[in-house]
Each structure stands twice: as C-alpha cells, then as structure tokens.
Design a protein around this motif. Structure first.
Motif, PDB file in Angstrom:
ATOM      1  N   PHE B  14      36.657  43.950  54.858  1.00  0.00           N
ATOM      2  CA  PHE B  14      37.356  42.885  55.581  1.00  0.00           C
ATOM      3  C   PHE B  14      37.600  43.214  57.050  1.00  0.00           C
ATOM      4  O   PHE B  14      37.944  42.326  57.824  1.00  0.00           O
ATOM      5  CB  PHE B  14      38.729  42.607  54.950  1.00  0.00           C
ATOM      6  N   GLY B  15      37.457  44.463  57.449  1.00  0.00           N
ATOM      7  CA  GLY B  15      37.882  44.841  58.785  1.00  0.00           C
ATOM      8  C   GLY B  15      39.393  44.762  58.900  1.00  0.00           C
ATOM      9  O   GLY B  15      40.087  44.389  57.944  1.00  0.00           O
ATOM     10  N   THR B  16      39.906  45.092  60.090  1.00  0.00           N
ATOM     11  CA  THR B  16      41.366  45.061  60.259  1.00  0.00           C
ATOM     12  C   THR B  16      41.790  44.097  61.357  1.00  0.00           C
ATOM     13  O   THR B  16      42.932  44.106  61.794  1.00  0.00           O
ATOM     14  CB  THR B  16      41.903  46.469  60.592  1.00  0.00           C
ATOM     15  N   THR B  17      40.852  43.241  61.804  1.00  0.00           N
ATOM     16  CA  THR B  17      41.213  42.316  62.879  1.00  0.00           C
ATOM     17  C   THR B  17      41.681  40.970  62.336  1.00  0.00           C
ATOM     18  O   THR B  17      42.318  40.216  63.053  1.00  0.00           O
ATOM     19  CB  THR B  17      40.020  42.067  63.822  1.00  0.00           C
ATOM     20  N   ASP B  18      41.358  40.651  61.093  1.00  0.00           N
ATOM     21  CA  ASP B  18      41.727  39.360  60.521  1.00  0.00           C
ATOM     22  C   ASP B  18      42.978  39.479  59.663  1.00  0.00           C
ATOM     23  O   ASP B  18      43.571  40.542  59.571  1.00  0.00           O
ATOM     24  CB  ASP B  18      40.555  38.812  59.699  1.00  0.00           C
ATOM     25  N   TYR B  19      43.346  38.378  59.034  1.00  0.00           N
ATOM     26  CA  TYR B  19      44.565  38.370  58.211  1.00  0.00           C
ATOM     27  C   TYR B  19      44.278  38.734  56.764  1.00  0.00           C
ATOM     28  O   TYR B  19      45.188  38.758  55.933  1.00  0.00           O
ATOM     29  CB  TYR B  19      45.217  36.982  58.269  1.00  0.00           C
ATOM     30  N   PHE B  20      43.040  39.060  56.432  1.00  0.00           N
ATOM     31  CA  PHE B  20      42.635  39.222  55.033  1.00  0.00           C
ATOM     32  C   PHE B  20      43.389  40.349  54.316  1.00  0.00           C
ATOM     33  O   PHE B  20      43.904  40.167  53.213  1.00  0.00           O
ATOM     34  CB  PHE B  20      41.137  39.482  54.939  1.00  0.00           C
ATOM     35  N   ALA B  22      46.181  41.841  55.118  1.00  0.00           N
ATOM     36  CA  ALA B  22      47.607  41.542  55.022  1.00  0.00           C
ATOM     37  C   ALA B  22      47.881  40.567  53.891  1.00  0.00           C
ATOM     38  O   ALA B  22      48.890  40.683  53.186  1.00  0.00           O
ATOM     39  CB  ALA B  22      48.114  40.978  56.352  1.00  0.00           C
ATOM     40  N   ALA B  23      46.989  39.607  53.687  1.00  0.00           N
ATOM     41  CA  ALA B  23      47.184  38.634  52.613  1.00  0.00           C
ATOM     42  C   ALA B  23      47.181  39.330  51.253  1.00  0.00           C
ATOM     43  O   ALA B  23      48.021  39.046  50.399  1.00  0.00           O
ATOM     44  CB  ALA B  23      46.097  37.560  52.675  1.00  0.00           C
ATOM     45  N   LYS B  25      48.068  42.404  50.661  1.00  0.00           N
ATOM     46  CA  LYS B  25      49.306  43.175  50.544  1.00  0.00           C
ATOM     47  C   LYS B  25      50.505  42.273  50.273  1.00  0.00           C
ATOM     48  O   LYS B  25      51.379  42.610  49.469  1.00  0.00           O
ATOM     49  CB  LYS B  25      49.529  43.999  51.815  1.00  0.00           C
ATOM     50  N   PHE B 130      38.047  33.565  48.524  1.00  0.00           N
ATOM     51  CA  PHE B 130      38.938  34.692  48.784  1.00  0.00           C
ATOM     52  C   PHE B 130      39.543  35.190  47.475  1.00  0.00           C
ATOM     53  O   PHE B 130      40.747  35.148  47.263  1.00  0.00           O
ATOM     54  CB  PHE B 130      40.024  34.276  49.777  1.00  0.00           C
ATOM     55  N   ARG B 133      42.400  37.937  47.525  1.00  0.00           N
ATOM     56  CA  ARG B 133      43.789  37.501  47.563  1.00  0.00           C
ATOM     57  C   ARG B 133      44.219  36.814  46.274  1.00  0.00           C
ATOM     58  O   ARG B 133      45.352  37.005  45.813  1.00  0.00           O
ATOM     59  CB  ARG B 133      43.983  36.517  48.729  1.00  0.00           C
TER      60      ARG B 133
END
Lengths: 267, 267, 267
Positions: B14-20, B22-23, B25, B130, B133
């Motif tokens: 997912f990389g760490t630049t998007d909200y993925f 965090a969603a 978590k 997704f 999530r």
C-alpha cells in the motif's frame, strides 16, 4: 520493569522496505510483550554514523525518563567494534561503539558506558551480520524487563568518538561552523548554538556560506506579509542556527549539503 | 483473547503516502483496542506477490507464538480469489489465497487453511476494492478477540502456490538457484540454504552469477582490515546465501535484479 | 481519561527521515504513557493543505469514537494563524486553522471549534517553528488525559475553509468535478459521490477527462477474464468515483494529476 509501560525507540539505516525493522520488533516483543516501541527513523543514509548521531541528539530529549533508545547504524557489524549500553541523562542508549552516541556524550555532563558481553541476553545463534536483531534488540528488551545495566558487562571508558559537534570560535571573534543536517524541507541546520553568542549583538551578525552572505535573522518561517525567496537565519526547534527560505529549499538555493562550512561574522 | 496482549503485524504493497494502512489500523483498533500493531513493511512493490511472500518468510520467525500476520498484496482483489486464514508454526496468517503464503507452507511441516466466509466478521458494506480494510483487518481483530479459526469458514486444501523457493540440486552435484531479494544495501539474497551443502566442502565452492565468478566466502561484512570492492558470499541473517560487497551495492556491481539465476559449483 | 486506551493519530508533511515525528511521539508519551499512537501518514507533500485535508477525510471514519487526530500541514507556523481543536463526529481534530479540517466540516453536520489559548497545556519554550511538538502534540496528550475541549480556549466560528470538496451539478444535468487525489497505484480519485447520481442512469454515463472519454464502469479492479489496458470508472473504497486501469497507472495513461477537471455526462 523499569516503568509501568517501558518505551523503546528505534533509529536505524535499515529503510522500511526490508524485513529488518520488523525482526527487531518481533524479538523485542517476544521478550517483553508490554513494551511500547516508537520508530525515530529508519531512513538514516546507509552507514552514515554522523547523521544517526545528529538525529538521536535532536530527538532524545522529547522522550520521557527511562526511555531506551536503540540506534543501529553499524557498517562494522561483525568486526571487532564493541556493542555497548550507555546510561546518560536518565535515559538508555544501545548500539555499536562507533561514534553514534558521541553527541549524547557531548550534551550530557555525566554518562556510563557498559560493553555488552553477557551472551545469555543475546538471541542465538548470533548472526555475524545482524546484531540489531541478535544483540541490540534483545538487550533493550531485557533492560526494559528490569535487568540492570551493569549486568550486561563491564564499564568501559575508551569509547569511540566523532569529531566534536560544536562550532569553533576563531581568534577574530567569528564562529566557524558547518551544516550538520539538511531536513526534508531543505532547511540547513548548522552546529552554531545560541550560547556561543553570549554578549554578542545578534542583530549585527552576518552568515557566510558557499559565497552567499545572509544578513536577515527571523523568529519563524512565515515572518513576512508577502513571502519572498530571500534566505534568512533562524534559531531552529533543535536549538541550532538554521538557514531557511519561505516555502523553498535553502540547501538547493545555496547549492550545499551536509558538511558545508559556515562562518558567522559578528562585527 | 488469545494472549494478554495480542500482536497483529501488517505487510502490504500500500505504501505509506495514502490512507490505506491507517484504515486497516483504525478498523482493527475499533474491534480490539488492546491489540499491538506492528508494521512489517508497506513498501512491497505493487502487486509483487513473490516479494511479499519472501519478506513474510524472512520476518515471521522473529515474532512470538500467536502472532497474527496480515499480508495484503492482492492484485486480484474483488475477483474470485479466496480470502484465507492460515494456521502454521503456532502463528496465524490472513490474506488472499494467491500464493503469498507459499513460502510459509514450504517452511512449516504442518498447516491448516480456512476460507473466510462468515460475513459477520467483515466490515460492511464490503468494498469490492479494499478487502484489506473490510475483510482481512476485521478478521484479524476478531481472531485476536478469541474467535476460533474454524469459526471463520471451512478448511480448504487446494491452495494457490508459487513455484518452490528452494534451490535445485543438478545432476552434476551443483546447485541451481536464483536471487530472491535485493535488500536496501544492495545485498543479493539467493535461495540457497546451508542444509543443501551437507557433506560438501564449502571452502571449494564457486558462485557464478551473470558472468561473474565469486570464490570468496566470509563470515560477515567487514571481514577485512582494508575494505575492498570485492564481491563475496556469506550466510545471511535470513538463513540464505547472500552476495555482498563492503559498503557498496552488490546488485549494482553485478548488474542483476531479483530472479537472476545463480549456480553454486562445488568441486 | 477519555477511554480505557486512548488513541491518537498523526498526519503530517514531516516525512520520516527527520526527527520531527519522533519528537511529537516523545512529547505525547511523556504526558500520557498509556496512549496508543497510530501514524496515518507523514508523506503529505510539503505544505499541501488540500492533500492533508483529503487524506484525513478518507481515513478518519475507520477509527473508533473518541479518537484524537493530530494533523500538521502548517506552512504558516509561527504566524497569526490560530491553533485549534475541533470536535466533530464523536472524534477530535487538532492542528492549525488553515483549512486542513475543511472536509471534516463538510462531512459532519455538527462540529465545534476551540482556539488553543491556554499555555499551561503547551510545551515550553514554544518554538516559533515547531508547533507540532510544542502545541498540537501536548494538547492531544492532555485531551487524552481527560482535559475538556472548552478548557483549552474559547469557541470560534470564523474558521478558515478551503473551496468545497463536492462536485458541482451543471445546468445541463452533467456534473463538473475534479481529481482530488492520485493514489500509489495511479488510481485517480474524483470528488464525485454516488449520492449526486440519484435517479440518474449510471449505465449511460460518460466520464470526460483531459480529452479522453471513459464509458466503462465496473465493480472492482480485476473484473475481466483477461486484463486489458482499458480505463474504467469505479466507486472506490473512500466513497468517490475513481478512474482506474488494471495493473497500471490511470494517472499516467491520462497524463493528469490532482486538480484536473472531470465532467460526468449523463444522457
């Protein structure tokens, strides 16, 4: 346990694309499931001990008493360099004895250094190439569980040190420093601290770097109605004199990188 | 709950630049506020199942019993590929049935696989794009809360597998392998493990890769008084034969990337 | 305390190479050692308030009630812009009053905004350039410790707002929107939401962007036996219409970036 909820920070040059950081965390949580782990950064440039030392200096004071900092920038892993535990400023620092704790020694008046010798606190078999996982992480976890610093090995006092961080006063009263870090925004952090200016008139200072002279000193970044592309100095959040420019990279405008000499002239 | 303080790891592309990330978590912590979440990495190259499978293999053993690993490299999200829960090596693995757990199956002698079917453990509405999530994260959280593996769906045994990880012995006694990972430092991890060398004389081995022959085998990176730019082999921290060079990228010097064939000749 | 285990998220443009994020975490854990800290992302492009506002909108709903979100994209740090605490949707939002909470205001029917004025909840001395560490982080920690929103300062109602996120219906019945985010996979997220299509026939819609017309709308990414390089629209996991293509970057194929206008024609 040291505290109700022990805190271990990690600072490495491992990057975040490999399994290295996760391995450290897995080892720590296998020994103490209650520890709180915080990443300082894993993006220290590969093998750049000086950059690791600076980042550790700039971040450690924000953490509470008894925090355990694990710092692994370790080009000499597997060789004769010693693994150590440092007690300083009511915190703990674990990593290789290669200079990475130099600026902590410089900042704290008192400290003790223990060589990590007791293999019962290591993960076995100890890999020759991954002491982060097999020595530093488990020692941090056992320390968080209440093992005392002196239990890990004997005290030493011939630690490895980098050249001093602090800027040097010249005979003519000027200060000779250097850029010690360029941050993400392109701000250039120098090694000049405000205490070196005691009794001097800051308003008459001039900063020379790579052929450019900076005469403007400000309190914060957006200290203008209309932002211009003018370089200025400011006392940064890490306690050092920084060179900045609004919404652009000062490092790029100056054409400099870490290590660039800086002269602060005070008439 | 599985343990006093359950541990969930995340491995994604997912990389760490998007909200993925965090969603994931947020969903986990909404279901079990006491879980400890550890990022393995989110920098698996997009849709690269093989890279995800290797990183999971290399990292999972550092974690304690009962750890729940969520692995989402999922180019087929929304299609017919099945969501699964794997029980292996006293740990749990949750993700798509697309081969990402292949090397775990290869490493562990026994395992069980359950298809995730029970929608009461999903987040609703389930997005078609997704499942990290909406399926994998909530299932991990419910598992950490004590739901039993068999409660999520029926056991299956026709799982998807990648081609085997292990190097292949040739008729002439040599080993044919490949580079399975290039790490941040440019070290090339091969799929050759030490057990394949049983009864062979390691000191007489030669490694051939992309026209280069490597005759030097060492115990660790800095095994020289004066580091040279000479390639060497070493048994790396993940248990595989690695090709390295001091303070430089072996991958760059060899001009290779993952997948490059490697021959270990043993006279 | 707000809850048994308070949760604080961090969203910044600090990157992960500097000591900035660690400083926030150290300050928070110094005030409340029991808080759980989750990184949303630190890779918001420097000073890009709109990108921060979108990512916060897309991620906040996955988190539980009482979550405290700290959002620091703050080009005006040190100037007259106000530090604020927002109460909305049974969660809390702390950061600068520069528009970063605009889309939260737009999404939640009711909210309250308090200006952070009480200096006893700040870290001292307050740096002119690092309010993340000295104002936002400690306020979040004190809030997690049970200090009430109104205790931090007076309510205000003249907050700064970005232009509205929502797409605009045109007189001819079409929708005029824009690309509000390009994710790691190159998917283009538009500001068109499904509720704008009420009573319209989705199957007859056409999407026009940068000279390209898209007529295909799908349920998920891999909705084809043999994936082709054909652009399509889909209702994404954040609730917005996205433009995607199988296993490639739609943004690259379209030659667009954030801000690109999009027209949805419905015959």
């Amino acid at each position: 346990m040291l505290t109700e909820r022990p805190l271990i920070t990690l600072l490495t040059d491992f990057g975040t694309t490999d399994y290295f950081v996760a391995a450290l965390k897995g080892v720590i949580l296998s020994i103490n499931a209650h520890v709180h782990i915080v990443d300082i950064t894993h993006e220290i440039p590969s093998h750049d001990i000086e950059a690791g030392a600076f980042t550790l200096l700039a971040s450690h004071r924000a953490f509470p008493r008894n925090t355990i900092h694990v710092a692994v920038v370790d080009p000499g892993v597997g060789s004769a360099r010693r693994p150590v535990l440092v007690v300083a400023g009511q915190q703990f620092f674990i990593g290789p004895d290669n200079g990475i704790f130099s600026y902590i020694f410089e900042a704290e008046s008192e400290y003790q250094i223990f060589e990590l010798k007791k293999e019962q606190y290591f993960r076995h078999p100890v890999s020759a190439t991954f002491h982060g996982r097999d020595i530093f992480a488990p020692v941090a976890a056992f320390l968080s569980n209440g093992v005392r610093p002196a239990d890990f090995g004997k005290e030493i006092n011939d630690e490895v040190r980098l050249s001093p961080l602090k800027a040097r006063p010249l005979k003519n009263g000027n200060l000779e420093g250097r850029i010690i870090h360029v941050d993400r925004f392109g701000n250039c952090i120098t090694n000049i601290t405000r205490d070196l200016l005691i009794k001097r008139d800051e308003s008459r200072a001039r900063l020379r770097v790579n052929g450019t002279t900076i005469r403007s000193f400000r309190e914060f970044f957006s200290d203008e109605a209309r932002p211009t592309r003018k370089l200025f100095g400011l006392w940064g959040s890490a306690g050092f004199l920084e060179i900045a420019v609004n919404s652009h990279s000062a490092a790029e405008m100056l054409g400099v990188r870490r290590g660039e000499p800086v002269i602060l002239e005070i008439k």
